[in-house]
Design an enzyme around this catalytic site. Structure first.
Site, PDB file in Angstrom:
ATOM      1  N   ASP A  25     -11.004  38.661  15.056  1.00 27.98           N
ATOM      2  CA  ASP A  25     -10.536  37.963  13.977  1.00 27.98           C
ATOM      3  C   ASP A  25     -11.905  37.961  13.551  1.00 27.98           C
ATOM      4  OD1 ASP A  25      -7.869  37.957  14.253  1.00 27.98           O
ATOM      5  OD2 ASP A  25      -7.752  35.786  13.379  1.00 27.98           O
ATOM      6  N   LYS A 111      -2.427  41.649  14.259  1.00 32.22           N
ATOM      7  CA  LYS A 111      -1.032  40.360  14.285  1.00 32.22           C
ATOM      8  C   LYS A 111      -0.798  40.037  12.776  1.00 32.22           C
ATOM      9  CE  LYS A 111      -4.876  37.372  15.690  1.00 32.22           C
ATOM     10  NZ  LYS A 111      -4.725  36.610  13.959  1.00 32.22           N
ATOM     11  N   CYS A 150      -6.783  31.056  16.995  1.00 34.44           N
ATOM     12  CA  CYS A 150      -6.125  31.919  16.867  1.00 34.44           C
ATOM     13  C   CYS A 150      -7.163  32.331  18.202  1.00 34.44           C
ATOM     14  CB  CYS A 150      -6.496  33.166  16.424  1.00 34.44           C
ATOM     15  SG  CYS A 150      -5.277  33.377  15.123  1.00 34.44           S
TER      16      CYS A 150
END
Ligand SMILES: [Zn+2]
Length: 204
Positions: A25, A111, A150
């Site tokens: 990310d 995601k 995450c």
């Protein structure tokens, strides 16, 4: 506890066949100026670039995950969720940082792509597990944003799936919604058996 952690950072490591690097990310909305900017988030980019270089130099796979929400995602404030609008599919905020040097053959994993489902783990609702199995991966190296969401949830799933996990301690940052969340996440990852490494431990 600190002593143990510090010596673990010096644990020598070397990427080898069967390893994958998961860059988590590194998207504009999580960086300075973004809608959900993480303190110090930009600082991990040059460090991750060095890890990427080590993997790419050996022809080892690099995966980049991204939050990839539809507009009106359930995690946004306006839908009653905990976060401001961030990483909406196709927007600048959802793009990877321009300074992140991903190899051309990087595999991108998107995601939390469904409006009514949140996913903090890169394994949740994605084909990541199938891809890693097909690629014969045994060890997962993971860094990025954020330590307490995450990265932590991906480490939980990777351990559950039986992978040996290496957490890039010098290439991740926490949101710390509650002070200490990042620290607690690091402790949990260690208790799950994840190794904690830094670039300093890279064997010559
Ligand atoms: Zn999100």
């Amino acid at each position: 506890m600190n002593t143990v952690t510090k010596s673990a950072d010096l644990e020598p490591w070397q990427p080898q066949p069967g390893d994958v690097l998961l860059v988590t990310d590194i998207q504009n909305d999580f960086l300075a100026g973004g809608s959900l900017a993480v303190a110090g988030g930009d600082e991990v980019i040059p460090v991750l670039n060095r890890y990427i270089g080590e993997f790419a130099a050996k022809g080892l796979p690099v995966y980049a995950t991204r939050d990839w929400h539809p507009a009106g995602h359930c995690s946004f404030h306006e839908q009653g969720g905990p976060w401001p609008v961030h990483c909406v599919q196709g927007t600048y905020g959802a793009k990877f940082a321009q300074t992140l040097t991903l190899p051309p053959d990087t595999t991108v994993i998107s995601k939390a792509t469904l409006q009514d489902q949140e996913a903090y783990s890169s394994f949740q609702g994605t084909d990541l597990s199938d891809r890693l199995r097909a690629a014969g991966i045994r060890r997962v190296f993971i860094g990025g944003l954020t330590t307490d969401y995450c990265v932590l949830n991906s480490v939980r799933d990777a351990r559950q799936l039986g992978y040996e996990v290496f957490v890039l301690a010098d290439a991740m940052r926490a949101v710390d919604v509650q002070p200490g969340d990042g620290k607690r996440a690091e402790e949990e990852m260690a208790s799950l058996g994840a190794h904690r490494i830094t670039l300093n431990g890279l064997a010559a």
